[in-house]
Design a protein around this motif. Structure first.
Motif, PDB file in Angstrom:
ATOM      1  N   GLY A   1       0.832  -1.197   0.000  1.00 23.69           N
ATOM      2  CA  GLY A   1       0.000   0.000   0.000  1.00 23.69           C
ATOM      3  C   GLY A   1       0.863   1.241   0.000  1.00 23.69           C
ATOM      4  O   GLY A   1       2.080   1.177   0.225  1.00 23.69           O
ATOM      5  N   VAL A   2       0.257   2.387  -0.249  1.00 23.76           N
ATOM      6  CA  VAL A   2       1.020   3.639  -0.256  1.00 23.76           C
ATOM      7  C   VAL A   2       0.100   4.802   0.067  1.00 23.76           C
ATOM      8  O   VAL A   2      -1.058   4.827  -0.346  1.00 23.76           O
ATOM      9  CB  VAL A   2       1.704   3.859  -1.624  1.00 23.76           C
ATOM     10  CG1 VAL A   2       0.689   4.073  -2.744  1.00 23.76           C
ATOM     11  CG2 VAL A   2       2.675   5.027  -1.570  1.00 23.76           C
ATOM     12  N   ARG A   3       0.626   5.725   0.836  1.00 23.22           N
ATOM     13  CA  ARG A   3      -0.024   7.013   1.033  1.00 23.22           C
ATOM     14  C   ARG A   3       0.900   8.054   0.413  1.00 23.22           C
ATOM     15  O   ARG A   3       1.821   8.560   1.044  1.00 23.22           O
ATOM     16  CB  ARG A   3      -0.260   7.286   2.516  1.00 23.22           C
ATOM     17  CG  ARG A   3      -1.102   8.533   2.754  1.00 23.22           C
ATOM     18  CD  ARG A   3      -1.325   8.791   4.230  1.00 23.22           C
ATOM     19  NE  ARG A   3      -2.148   9.984   4.404  1.00 23.22           N
ATOM     20  CZ  ARG A   3      -2.353  10.581   5.579  1.00 23.22           C
ATOM     21  NH1 ARG A   3      -1.781  10.088   6.684  1.00 23.22           N
ATOM     22  NH2 ARG A   3      -3.100  11.663   5.655  1.00 23.22           N
ATOM     23  N   MET A   4       0.641   8.367  -0.841  1.00 22.48           N
ATOM     24  CA  MET A   4       1.559   9.210  -1.606  1.00 22.48           C
ATOM     25  C   MET A   4       1.629  10.637  -1.080  1.00 22.48           C
ATOM     26  O   MET A   4       2.711  11.189  -0.874  1.00 22.48           O
ATOM     27  CB  MET A   4       1.129   9.245  -3.083  1.00 22.48           C
ATOM     28  CG  MET A   4       1.391   7.983  -3.854  1.00 22.48           C
ATOM     29  SD  MET A   4       0.826   8.135  -5.579  1.00 22.48           S
ATOM     30  CE  MET A   4       1.885   9.455  -6.177  1.00 22.48           C
ATOM     31  N   TYR A   5       0.474  11.253  -0.944  1.00 24.64           N
ATOM     32  CA  TYR A   5       0.400  12.653  -0.558  1.00 24.64           C
ATOM     33  C   TYR A   5      -0.616  12.812   0.564  1.00 24.64           C
ATOM     34  O   TYR A   5      -1.566  12.037   0.671  1.00 24.64           O
ATOM     35  CB  TYR A   5       0.013  13.515  -1.761  1.00 24.64           C
ATOM     36  CG  TYR A   5       0.933  13.348  -2.949  1.00 24.64           C
ATOM     37  CD1 TYR A   5       2.297  13.564  -2.829  1.00 24.64           C
ATOM     38  CD2 TYR A   5       0.441  12.951  -4.194  1.00 24.64           C
ATOM     39  CE1 TYR A   5       3.148  13.393  -3.909  1.00 24.64           C
ATOM     40  CE2 TYR A   5       1.286  12.791  -5.282  1.00 24.64           C
ATOM     41  CZ  TYR A   5       2.644  13.008  -5.135  1.00 24.64           C
ATOM     42  OH  TYR A   5       3.470  12.837  -6.204  1.00 24.64           O
ATOM     43  N   ARG A   6      -0.437  13.845   1.367  1.00 25.33           N
ATOM     44  CA  ARG A   6      -1.277  14.026   2.551  1.00 25.33           C
ATOM     45  C   ARG A   6      -2.222  15.204   2.421  1.00 25.33           C
ATOM     46  O   ARG A   6      -2.601  15.811   3.420  1.00 25.33           O
ATOM     47  CB  ARG A   6      -0.385  14.160   3.787  1.00 25.33           C
ATOM     48  CG  ARG A   6       0.379  12.884   4.044  1.00 25.33           C
ATOM     49  CD  ARG A   6       1.336  12.979   5.203  1.00 25.33           C
ATOM     50  NE  ARG A   6       2.025  11.698   5.360  1.00 25.33           N
ATOM     51  CZ  ARG A   6       1.835  10.853   6.367  1.00 25.33           C
ATOM     52  NH1 ARG A   6       0.970  11.140   7.315  1.00 25.33           N
ATOM     53  NH2 ARG A   6       2.504   9.723   6.431  1.00 25.33           N
ATOM     54  N   GLY A   7      -2.619  15.519   1.207  1.00 26.52           N
ATOM     55  CA  GLY A   7      -3.573  16.592   0.986  1.00 26.52           C
ATOM     56  C   GLY A   7      -3.558  17.026  -0.459  1.00 26.52           C
ATOM     57  O   GLY A   7      -2.715  16.604  -1.263  1.00 26.52           O
ATOM     58  N   TYR A   8      -4.509  17.901  -0.797  1.00 27.82           N
ATOM     59  CA  TYR A   8      -4.633  18.368  -2.180  1.00 27.82           C
ATOM     60  C   TYR A   8      -3.406  19.162  -2.609  1.00 27.82           C
ATOM     61  O   TYR A   8      -2.875  18.961  -3.714  1.00 27.82           O
ATOM     62  CB  TYR A   8      -5.898  19.207  -2.302  1.00 27.82           C
ATOM     63  CG  TYR A   8      -6.074  19.885  -3.647  1.00 27.82           C
ATOM     64  CD1 TYR A   8      -6.305  19.147  -4.798  1.00 27.82           C
ATOM     65  CD2 TYR A   8      -6.006  21.280  -3.750  1.00 27.82           C
ATOM     66  CE1 TYR A   8      -6.471  19.758  -6.029  1.00 27.82           C
ATOM     67  CE2 TYR A   8      -6.180  21.900  -4.978  1.00 27.82           C
ATOM     68  CZ  TYR A   8      -6.406  21.148  -6.111  1.00 27.82           C
ATOM     69  OH  TYR A   8      -6.558  21.759  -7.325  1.00 27.82           O
ATOM     70  N   ALA A   9      -2.922  20.071  -1.769  1.00 29.01           N
ATOM     71  CA  ALA A   9      -1.784  20.914  -2.141  1.00 29.01           C
ATOM     72  C   ALA A   9      -0.544  20.068  -2.416  1.00 29.01           C
ATOM     73  O   ALA A   9       0.206  20.333  -3.367  1.00 29.01           O
ATOM     74  CB  ALA A   9      -1.505  21.932  -1.043  1.00 29.01           C
ATOM     75  N   GLU A  10      -0.324  19.050  -1.597  1.00 32.45           N
ATOM     76  CA  GLU A  10       0.827  18.177  -1.805  1.00 32.45           C
ATOM     77  C   GLU A  10       0.670  17.374  -3.096  1.00 32.45           C
ATOM     78  O   GLU A  10       1.648  17.116  -3.803  1.00 32.45           O
ATOM     79  CB  GLU A  10       0.980  17.248  -0.601  1.00 32.45           C
ATOM     80  CG  GLU A  10       2.363  16.651  -0.451  1.00 32.45           C
ATOM     81  CD  GLU A  10       2.544  15.897   0.855  1.00 32.45           C
ATOM     82  OE1 GLU A  10       3.091  14.779   0.820  1.00 32.45           O
ATOM     83  OE2 GLU A  10       2.117  16.435   1.896  1.00 32.45           O
ATOM     84  N   SER A  11      -0.561  16.985  -3.424  1.00 37.11           N
ATOM     85  CA  SER A  11      -0.807  16.284  -4.685  1.00 37.11           C
ATOM     86  C   SER A  11      -0.481  17.184  -5.877  1.00 37.11           C
ATOM     87  O   SER A  11       0.132  16.741  -6.856  1.00 37.11           O
ATOM     88  CB  SER A  11      -2.265  15.830  -4.770  1.00 37.11           C
ATOM     89  OG  SER A  11      -2.585  14.911  -3.761  1.00 37.11           O
ATOM     90  N   VAL A  12      -0.899  18.437  -5.806  1.00 40.21           N
ATOM     91  CA  VAL A  12      -0.613  19.381  -6.886  1.00 40.21           C
ATOM     92  C   VAL A  12       0.892  19.535  -7.066  1.00 40.21           C
ATOM     93  O   VAL A  12       1.414  19.523  -8.193  1.00 40.21           O
ATOM     94  CB  VAL A  12      -1.274  20.740  -6.598  1.00 40.21           C
ATOM     95  CG1 VAL A  12      -0.759  21.810  -7.554  1.00 40.21           C
ATOM     96  CG2 VAL A  12      -2.798  20.625  -6.707  1.00 40.21           C
ATOM     97  N   GLU A  13       1.621  19.658  -5.957  1.00 37.15           N
ATOM     98  CA  GLU A  13       3.072  19.807  -6.040  1.00 37.15           C
ATOM     99  C   GLU A  13       3.713  18.562  -6.659  1.00 37.15           C
ATOM    100  O   GLU A  13       4.579  18.652  -7.530  1.00 37.15           O
ATOM    101  CB  GLU A  13       3.645  20.053  -4.648  1.00 37.15           C
ATOM    102  CG  GLU A  13       5.146  20.293  -4.654  1.00 37.15           C
ATOM    103  CD  GLU A  13       5.719  20.516  -3.260  1.00 37.15           C
ATOM    104  OE1 GLU A  13       6.906  20.866  -3.157  1.00 37.15           O
ATOM    105  OE2 GLU A  13       4.963  20.339  -2.278  1.00 37.15           O
TER     106      GLU A  13
END
Length: 362
Positions: free
Chosen positions: A248-260
């Motif tokens: 499993g993976v938790r890539m990013y911890r929010g929308y802003a981090e996903s955008v980055e």
């Protein structure tokens, strides 16, 4: 019904039909890992973790990695400004201090190249610090690597999204893979029929060294896909798998981090072409958002286009094993997903992008 609308309906309908057919093929053919014991007398395995400021991830992920029973677990501390090195040492990994970044290299390829040089295993498995290894995962990876005969096996861990902001864009990693790349296409020798995921890449050591290792992709922002393509160009065999219950993976911890994160790699996905990025954004707005802005009562066929846009992410999540009600409800984001992705495109169109405290030219 006007001729322009008929052409629009036909084009968007064909787009969803091709993506649906690709998803169906992958539902039937895409390998999924299942927990397996590590084979007795198997190869010596080096588990290799490039880590830069990963103190928030390692306490959750490193114990599961160490528990796999590999020959060695190496963590490269890439000039972290937090407790990455101490935490990794306390959790029984061997910590390697990273050397300074040489000219012409990007951070992650250089970290992986150093890890490979320090490793002593017959199989090299590069895995990110945010990947969760569950019991039986190493046996599953080794079984898939041997069964496929691959020079590179890359695995897509199951997405684990906790906050609402993580659900907006992060799961699109699976949608892009499973609706655009039919798994049987990987058997074609052309390098363009390739994909890979840097979250987990497993090589027989001889294959890694023969192809030239991460030095091949030293200046690539999307080094994983580039390395998969180079392996095929060299004449090697590439295999992909879904992590299933094993990884499993938790890539990013929010929308802003996903955008980055996605903004860092979107330029490479579109070959650095701003025109191609603008065309991609416009097309996705036309396919997913526009059907909800046009009058369905006066324009027949819009209901089918709307339904296709809603169903896609739900079906992808079913295929990857993300079947909780909140996971399946992500399909409702279809109409607004291009709008949510707009900041990603804008970020990717910059001449320079930043990631983990470093800046790179695009």
């Amino acid at each position: 019904m006007s001729r322009p609308f008929r052409a629009y309906r036909l084009a968007v309908g064909a787009f969803f039909a091709v993506k649906g057919a690709t998803l169906l093929v992958n539902a039937l053919t895409f390998p999924r890992l299942r927990p397996r014991p590590t084979p007795p007398g198997g190869p010596r395995v080096s588990l290799l973790v490039p880590a830069r400021n990963e103190a928030h991830n390692l306490p959750h992920t490193l114990p599961g990695l160490v528990a796999q029973g590999a020959h060695e677990v190496l963590v490269l501390d890439d000039h972290s400004e937090d407790d990455t090195a101490r935490i990794a040492h306390d959790l029984d990994a061997r910590v390697i201090p990273g050397q300074s970044l040489p000219p012409g290299w990007h951070g992650k390829p250089w970290a992986c190249q150093q890890l490979a040089a320090a490793a002593t295993g017959d199989v090299l498995i590069f895995t990110d610090a945010d990947v969760l290894w569950h019991p039986g995962a190493l046996g599953a990876v080794l079984h898939a690597l041997e069964r496929s005969g691959a020079d590179l096996l890359s695995v897509y861990p199951r997405q684990r999204n906790v906050t609402p902001g993580e659900r907006l864009l992060t799961p699109l990693v699976d949608a892009v893979l499973l609706t655009f790349l039919p798994e049987p296409l990987l058997r074609f020798p052309h390098p363009s029929a390739a994909a890979a995921n840097g979250q987990l890449m497993a090589f027989p050591r001889r294959s890694y060294e023969r192809v030239g290792g991460h030095a091949l992709v030293r200046a690539e922002l999307l080094e994983d896909v580039a390395l998969g393509s180079r392996v095929k160009a060299w004449g090697g065999r590439l295999a992909l798998a879904l992590g299933g219950e094993c990884l499993g993976v938790r890539m990013y911890r929010g929308y802003a981090e996903s955008v980055e994160g996605f903004g860092k790699s979107a330029g490479s996905v579109h070959r650095g072409s701003r025109a191609l990025m603008a065309a991609s954004l416009g097309w996705h707005l036309a396919a997913y958002t526009l059907p909800w802005l046009l009058p369905a009562r006066r324009l027949p066929g819009l209901a089918a286009l709307r339904a296709a846009g809603l169903l896609e992410r739900t079906l992808v999540n079913l295929l990857t094993g993300r079947r909780a009600p909140a996971d399946l409800a992500e399909g409702l984001l279809g109409p607004v997903t291009p709008l949510l992705a707009l900041p990603v495109y804008l970020r990717a169109m910059r001449r320079r992008v930043s990631w983990k405290g470093r800046e790179y030219d695009q």
